[in-house]
Design a protein around this motif. Structure first.
Motif, mmCIF file in Angstrom:
data_model
loop_
_atom_site.group_PDB
_atom_site.id
_atom_site.type_symbol
_atom_site.label_atom_id
_atom_site.label_comp_id
_atom_site.label_asym_id
_atom_site.label_seq_id
_atom_site.Cartn_x
_atom_site.Cartn_y
_atom_site.Cartn_z
ATOM 1 N N PRO A 10 29.252 22.238 -5.122
ATOM 2 C CA PRO A 10 30.076 21.802 -3.987
ATOM 3 C C PRO A 10 30.482 22.947 -3.063
ATOM 4 O O PRO A 10 30.726 22.734 -1.883
ATOM 5 N N THR A 11 30.526 24.169 -3.581
ATOM 6 C CA THR A 11 30.889 25.295 -2.715
ATOM 7 C C THR A 11 29.765 25.617 -1.735
ATOM 8 O O THR A 11 30.028 26.012 -0.602
ATOM 9 N N SER A 12 28.510 25.446 -2.146
ATOM 10 C CA SER A 12 27.382 25.657 -1.241
ATOM 11 C C SER A 12 27.391 24.634 -0.112
ATOM 12 O O SER A 12 27.131 24.974 1.043
ATOM 13 N N ILE A 13 27.707 23.398 -0.450
ATOM 14 C CA ILE A 13 27.784 22.343 0.570
ATOM 15 C C ILE A 13 28.896 22.666 1.563
ATOM 16 O O ILE A 13 28.707 22.567 2.779
ATOM 17 N N ALA A 14 30.062 23.061 1.054
ATOM 18 C CA ALA A 14 31.193 23.371 1.936
ATOM 19 C C ALA A 14 30.869 24.556 2.848
ATOM 20 O O ALA A 14 31.190 24.531 4.044
ATOM 21 N N PHE A 15 30.229 25.582 2.297
ATOM 22 C CA PHE A 15 29.851 26.754 3.091
ATOM 23 C C PHE A 15 28.840 26.368 4.165
ATOM 24 O O PHE A 15 28.961 26.761 5.326
ATOM 25 N N ALA A 16 27.850 25.567 3.781
ATOM 26 C CA ALA A 16 26.829 25.126 4.733
ATOM 27 C C ALA A 16 27.451 24.291 5.848
ATOM 28 O O ALA A 16 27.108 24.467 7.021
ATOM 29 N N GLN A 17 28.370 23.407 5.503
ATOM 30 C CA GLN A 17 29.037 22.589 6.514
ATOM 31 C C GLN A 17 29.833 23.462 7.483
ATOM 32 O O GLN A 17 29.818 23.228 8.691
ATOM 33 N N ILE A 41 31.369 15.820 -13.338
ATOM 34 C CA ILE A 41 30.760 16.898 -14.122
ATOM 35 C C ILE A 41 29.618 17.587 -13.371
ATOM 36 O O ILE A 41 29.058 18.550 -13.861
ATOM 37 N N GLY A 42 29.267 17.074 -12.190
ATOM 38 C CA GLY A 42 28.315 17.763 -11.331
ATOM 39 C C GLY A 42 26.855 17.630 -11.700
ATOM 40 O O GLY A 42 26.096 18.566 -11.497
ATOM 41 N N ARG A 63 19.503 29.702 6.463
ATOM 42 C CA ARG A 63 18.662 30.776 5.902
ATOM 43 C C ARG A 63 19.188 32.162 6.262
ATOM 44 O O ARG A 63 19.132 33.081 5.456
ATOM 45 N N ASP A 64 19.685 32.300 7.483
ATOM 46 C CA ASP A 64 20.239 33.591 7.919
ATOM 47 C C ASP A 64 21.467 33.977 7.105
ATOM 48 O O ASP A 64 21.838 35.156 7.065
ATOM 49 N N ASN A 65 22.076 33.014 6.438
ATOM 50 C CA ASN A 65 23.261 33.266 5.615
ATOM 51 C C ASN A 65 22.985 33.130 4.131
ATOM 52 O O ASN A 65 23.899 32.973 3.324
ATOM 53 N N GLY A 66 21.708 33.164 3.745
ATOM 54 C CA GLY A 66 21.334 33.209 2.334
ATOM 55 C C GLY A 66 21.328 31.886 1.602
ATOM 56 O O GLY A 66 21.363 31.866 0.374
ATOM 57 N N ILE A 67 21.257 30.770 2.319
ATOM 58 C CA ILE A 67 21.207 29.458 1.676
ATOM 59 C C ILE A 67 19.786 28.927 1.782
ATOM 60 O O ILE A 67 19.217 28.844 2.864
ATOM 61 N N ASP A 68 19.199 28.538 0.631
ATOM 62 C CA ASP A 68 17.859 27.963 0.620
ATOM 63 C C ASP A 68 17.905 26.571 1.212
ATOM 64 O O ASP A 68 18.784 25.771 0.885
#
Length: 71
Positions: A10-17, A41-42, A63-68
């Protein structure tokens, strides 16, 4: 709509958003309510969707911020 990102983190989703919002790109998170069924439980991944016209710009921003990104 096109899938940009699929993850159980969920932290990757929040960062991407947050990144996409900063770029002025609208996005929609799908499968959020699946956590009710799984008991938080994810195990079910969430998907981040963008308009087809925004996909290339959104993918570049992540991608410029390290997210695949899902191609």
């Amino acid at each position: 709509m096109r899938q940009l990102l699929r993850t159980t983190d969920p932290t990757s989703i929040a960062f991407a958003q947050a990144l996409l919002q900063g770029e002025g790109i609208d996005c929609f998170e799908m499968d959020v309510n699946m956590s009710v069924l799984e008991g938080s439980i994810g195990i079910f991944p969430r998907r981040l969707m963008v308009r087809e016209a925004d996909f290339a710009r959104a993918a570049r921003a992540l991608r410029d911020n390290g997210i695949d990104v899902d191609d």
